[in-house]
Design a protein around this motif. Structure first.
Motif, PDB file in Angstrom:
ATOM      1  N   GLU A 211      -0.380  15.039 -29.213  1.00 12.59           N
ATOM      2  CA  GLU A 211      -0.780  14.436 -27.806  1.00 12.59           C
ATOM      3  C   GLU A 211       0.200  14.804 -26.652  1.00 12.59           C
ATOM      4  N   LEU A 212       1.395  14.404 -26.833  1.00 11.36           N
ATOM      5  CA  LEU A 212       2.318  14.497 -25.887  1.00 11.36           C
ATOM      6  C   LEU A 212       3.304  16.057 -25.897  1.00 11.36           C
ATOM      7  N   CYS A 213       2.960  16.770 -27.164  1.00 12.78           N
ATOM      8  CA  CYS A 213       3.623  18.012 -27.360  1.00 12.78           C
ATOM      9  C   CYS A 213       5.189  17.566 -27.564  1.00 12.78           C
ATOM     10  N   LEU A 214       5.348  16.439 -28.477  1.00 10.79           N
ATOM     11  CA  LEU A 214       6.613  16.229 -28.826  1.00 10.79           C
ATOM     12  C   LEU A 214       6.755  16.442 -30.215  1.00 10.79           C
ATOM     13  N   SER A 215       8.010  16.187 -30.758  1.00 15.49           N
ATOM     14  CA  SER A 215       8.204  16.191 -32.119  1.00 15.49           C
ATOM     15  C   SER A 215       8.026  14.728 -32.680  1.00 15.49           C
ATOM     16  N   GLU A 216       7.762  14.352 -33.912  1.00  6.96           N
ATOM     17  CA  GLU A 216       7.609  13.014 -34.304  1.00  6.96           C
ATOM     18  C   GLU A 216       8.636  12.301 -34.175  1.00  6.96           C
ATOM     19  N   ALA A 217       9.862  12.754 -34.351  1.00  8.63           N
ATOM     20  CA  ALA A 217      11.117  12.163 -34.314  1.00  8.63           C
ATOM     21  C   ALA A 217      11.588  11.762 -32.719  1.00  8.63           C
ATOM     22  N   ALA A 218      11.014  12.443 -31.876  1.00  9.84           N
ATOM     23  CA  ALA A 218      11.161  12.276 -30.624  1.00  9.84           C
ATOM     24  C   ALA A 218      10.322  11.071 -30.126  1.00  9.84           C
ATOM     25  N   VAL A 219       9.234  11.103 -30.754  1.00 10.26           N
ATOM     26  CA  VAL A 219       8.321   9.978 -30.341  1.00 10.26           C
ATOM     27  C   VAL A 219       8.678   8.728 -30.938  1.00 10.26           C
ATOM     28  N   LYS A 220       9.393   8.806 -32.257  1.00 12.71           N
ATOM     29  CA  LYS A 220      10.021   7.457 -32.527  1.00 12.71           C
ATOM     30  C   LYS A 220      11.284   7.005 -31.762  1.00 12.71           C
ATOM     31  N   LYS A 221      11.945   7.856 -31.416  1.00 15.67           N
ATOM     32  CA  LYS A 221      13.136   7.645 -30.742  1.00 15.67           C
ATOM     33  C   LYS A 221      12.701   7.033 -29.569  1.00 15.67           C
ATOM     34  N   ARG A 222      11.615   7.617 -28.927  1.00 14.18           N
ATOM     35  CA  ARG A 222      11.417   7.025 -27.387  1.00 14.18           C
ATOM     36  C   ARG A 222      10.679   5.818 -27.629  1.00 14.18           C
ATOM     37  N   ARG A 223       9.990   5.583 -28.517  1.00 18.82           N
ATOM     38  CA  ARG A 223       9.325   4.145 -28.670  1.00 18.82           C
ATOM     39  C   ARG A 223      10.671   3.259 -28.860  1.00 18.82           C
ATOM     40  N   THR A 224      11.560   3.800 -29.783  1.00 16.44           N
ATOM     41  CA  THR A 224      12.577   2.623 -29.899  1.00 16.44           C
ATOM     42  C   THR A 224      13.376   2.238 -28.416  1.00 16.44           C
ATOM     43  N   ARG A 225      13.552   3.337 -27.780  1.00 19.60           N
ATOM     44  CA  ARG A 225      14.231   2.963 -26.467  1.00 19.60           C
ATOM     45  C   ARG A 225      13.223   2.237 -25.544  1.00 19.60           C
ATOM     46  N   ILE A 226      11.891   2.376 -25.780  1.00 21.86           N
ATOM     47  CA  ILE A 226      11.174   1.511 -25.082  1.00 21.86           C
ATOM     48  C   ILE A 226      11.087   0.024 -25.471  1.00 21.86           C
ATOM     49  N   MET A 227      11.333  -0.016 -26.588  1.00 15.86           N
ATOM     50  CA  MET A 227      11.289  -1.388 -27.084  1.00 15.86           C
ATOM     51  C   MET A 227      12.614  -2.218 -26.587  1.00 15.86           C
ATOM     52  N   ILE A 228      13.718  -1.330 -26.628  1.00 13.70           N
ATOM     53  CA  ILE A 228      15.029  -1.848 -26.131  1.00 13.70           C
ATOM     54  C   ILE A 228      14.962  -2.168 -24.495  1.00 13.70           C
ATOM     55  N   LYS A 229      14.343  -1.357 -23.821  1.00 10.90           N
ATOM     56  CA  LYS A 229      13.954  -1.415 -22.444  1.00 10.90           C
ATOM     57  C   LYS A 229      13.204  -2.924 -22.138  1.00 10.90           C
ATOM     58  N   LEU A 230      12.132  -2.992 -22.950  1.00  9.02           N
ATOM     59  CA  LEU A 230      11.249  -4.141 -22.708  1.00  9.02           C
ATOM     60  C   LEU A 230      11.808  -5.346 -23.280  1.00  9.02           C
ATOM     61  N   ARG A 231      12.925  -5.341 -24.062  1.00  2.00           N
ATOM     62  CA  ARG A 231      13.549  -6.510 -24.438  1.00  2.00           C
ATOM     63  C   ARG A 231      14.588  -7.023 -23.381  1.00  2.00           C
ATOM     64  N   LYS A 232      15.124  -5.853 -22.706  1.00  2.00           N
ATOM     65  CA  LYS A 232      16.018  -6.148 -21.510  1.00  2.00           C
ATOM     66  C   LYS A 232      15.194  -6.778 -20.517  1.00  2.00           C
ATOM     67  N   LEU A 233      13.928  -6.274 -19.960  1.00  2.00           N
ATOM     68  CA  LEU A 233      13.277  -6.757 -19.095  1.00  2.00           C
ATOM     69  C   LEU A 233      12.803  -8.083 -19.281  1.00  2.00           C
ATOM     70  N   LEU A 234      12.448  -8.533 -20.656  1.00  2.00           N
ATOM     71  CA  LEU A 234      11.970  -9.933 -20.753  1.00  2.00           C
ATOM     72  C   LEU A 234      13.238 -10.841 -20.724  1.00  2.00           C
ATOM     73  N   SER A 235      14.193 -10.315 -21.309  1.00  2.00           N
ATOM     74  CA  SER A 235      15.438 -11.156 -21.201  1.00  2.00           C
ATOM     75  C   SER A 235      15.861 -11.792 -19.785  1.00  2.00           C
ATOM     76  N   SER A 236      15.613 -10.731 -18.776  1.00  2.00           N
ATOM     77  CA  SER A 236      16.012 -10.871 -17.529  1.00  2.00           C
ATOM     78  C   SER A 236      14.804 -11.452 -16.824  1.00  2.00           C
ATOM     79  N   ILE A 237      13.771 -11.561 -17.298  1.00  2.00           N
ATOM     80  CA  ILE A 237      12.669 -12.366 -16.686  1.00  2.00           C
ATOM     81  C   ILE A 237      12.764 -13.863 -17.180  1.00  2.00           C
ATOM     82  N   ASP A 238      12.975 -14.004 -18.500  1.00  2.00           N
ATOM     83  CA  ASP A 238      13.311 -15.483 -18.926  1.00  2.00           C
ATOM     84  C   ASP A 238      14.615 -16.096 -18.371  1.00  2.00           C
ATOM     85  N   GLU A 239      15.533 -15.324 -17.943  1.00  2.00           N
ATOM     86  CA  GLU A 239      16.804 -16.139 -17.119  1.00  2.00           C
ATOM     87  C   GLU A 239      16.388 -16.671 -16.036  1.00  2.00           C
TER      88      GLU A 239
END
Length: 174
Positions: A146-174
């Protein structure tokens, strides 16, 4: 290890484009020896950069130019493989954990504005990956197509998104 094509010897005095063309079979051989069977173009790009570095830094008095290119390319490929493995080991994705936390816990306590706030911190492509993966139920390979990327690129980006979301959530909870 002297590379010749059409009786043309490889040397650092040749133009870079010519050197890069001459070493393509060597690059393919190195990629296969390193057991790279996916993301071939990505690693070929890394190899091309390594060839440029070797061409740029070459000193004919220190040995064969072709051997220097070989060791430089193989070293850069192995370094990238090592970085990728290290990244995977340190940043394992957490599947639905973060998304479920946002959806169930945060939505019930606060309101949809929180979700909008969190999503506004994500790039369009990041939001699209989350939507396709969690809402539409797409697989990694379907998202990659769908996004014209490799499967590995999608996996890496999803991992980075999850890390970003964790940081956002931890900053909201503080």
């Amino acid at each position: 290890m002297t590379i010749q094509r059409n009786n043309q010897k490889l040397s650092p005095e040749q133009p870079f484009d010519e050197v890069l063309e001459l070493v393509q079979p060597m690059i393919t051989s190195i990629l296969l020896k390193c057991q790279i069977y996916k993301d071939f173009e990505y690693y070929r790009h890394i190899a091309s950069i390594a060839v440029w570095e070797a061409w740029h830094k070459a000193d004919p008095s220190k040995g064969l130019f072709s051997a220097y290119i070989y060791t430089t390319v193989k070293g850069e490929i192995l370094k990238e493989l090592s970085k990728e493995k290290s990244f995977e080991n340190m940043n394992t994705p957490m599947d639905n954990e973060t998304i479920n936390y946002i959806r169930d816990h945060e939505m019930s306590e606060r309101n949809p504005v929180l979700i909008e706030c969190i999503m506004s911190h994500l790039k369009f492509e990041e939001r699209k990956i989350l939507l396709l993966f969690y809402v539409e139920g797409y697989s990694y390979s379907e998202i990659a197509k769908e996004l014209c990327l490799s499967e590995a690129a999608v996996k890496k980006r999803r991992t980075r998104i999850m890390i970003k979301l964790r940081k956002l959530l931890s900053s909201i909870d503080e």
